[in-house]
Design a protein around this motif. Structure first.
Motif, short mmCIF file in Angstrom:
data_model
loop_
_atom_site.label_atom_id
_atom_site.label_comp_id
_atom_site.label_asym_id
_atom_site.label_seq_id
_atom_site.Cartn_x
_atom_site.Cartn_y
_atom_site.Cartn_z
N ASP A 17 -29.11 -6.42 -6.55
CA ASP A 17 -29.66 -5.51 -7.54
C ASP A 17 -29.72 -4.09 -6.97
OD1 ASP A 17 -32.69 -5.00 -6.58
OD2 ASP A 17 -32.10 -7.07 -6.17
N GLN A 18 -29.90 -3.12 -7.83
CA GLN A 18 -29.87 -1.71 -7.43
C GLN A 18 -30.95 -1.37 -6.42
OE1 GLN A 18 -27.35 0.51 -8.50
NE2 GLN A 18 -28.16 1.61 -6.74
N LYS A 19 -32.15 -1.91 -6.61
CA LYS A 19 -33.25 -1.60 -5.69
C LYS A 19 -32.91 -2.08 -4.28
CE LYS A 19 -38.13 -2.35 -4.83
NZ LYS A 19 -39.37 -3.01 -5.23
N TYR A 21 -29.91 -2.61 -3.04
CA TYR A 21 -28.81 -1.77 -2.57
C TYR A 21 -29.33 -0.44 -2.03
CZ TYR A 21 -24.42 0.78 -2.40
OH TYR A 21 -23.34 1.52 -1.97
N ASP A 22 -30.25 0.16 -2.76
CA ASP A 22 -30.83 1.45 -2.34
C ASP A 22 -31.59 1.31 -1.02
OD1 ASP A 22 -29.70 2.58 -4.60
OD2 ASP A 22 -31.59 2.56 -5.74
N LEU A 23 -32.34 0.21 -0.88
CA LEU A 23 -33.07 -0.03 0.38
C LEU A 23 -32.08 -0.18 1.53
CD1 LEU A 23 -35.77 -2.58 -0.85
CD2 LEU A 23 -36.15 -0.18 -0.21
N LEU A 24 -31.03 -0.95 1.31
CA LEU A 24 -30.00 -1.13 2.34
C LEU A 24 -29.37 0.21 2.70
CD1 LEU A 24 -28.17 -2.88 4.15
CD2 LEU A 24 -26.71 -3.21 2.14
N GLN A 25 -29.09 1.01 1.71
CA GLN A 25 -28.49 2.32 1.93
C GLN A 25 -29.39 3.20 2.78
OE1 GLN A 25 -25.45 2.51 1.20
NE2 GLN A 25 -25.08 4.64 1.59
N GLU A 26 -30.69 3.16 2.54
CA GLU A 26 -31.65 3.94 3.34
C GLU A 26 -31.63 3.50 4.80
OE1 GLU A 26 -35.77 4.80 2.22
OE2 GLU A 26 -35.20 4.13 0.20
#
Length: 55
Positions: A17-19, A21-26
Motif C-alpha cells: 500500500d502507499q503508506k 511504500y512511503d515509509l520504505l522510501q523514507e
C-alpha cells in the motif's frame, strides 16, 4: 548460462500500500540504500529474529 545464476538473479514483484511504500522510501533515503537493498536487509534481520542466527 548457469541455471543457478539465472534463479539467483530472478526478481518477483511485490505490491504494498502507499503508506508502506512511503515509509520504505523514507528509510531508504535516510540509509542511502535502494528499496531492494533495504528490503533485503529488513527481511534478513526479521528472518534471523524469528528463526535464529543459525539458519
Amino acid at each position: 548460462m548457469d541455471t543457478e545464476a539465472q534463479v539467483a538473479r530472478q526478481r518477483k514483484s511485490l505490491a504494498v500500500d502507499q503508506k508502506t511504500y512511503d515509509l520504505l522510501q523514507e528509510v531508504c533515503f535516510e540509509e542511502r540504500r535502494t528499496r531492494i537493498e533495504q528490503l533485503k536487509i529488513l527481511i534478513e534481520k526479521e528472518h534471523n529474529r524469528i528463526f535464529g542466527e543459525s539458519n
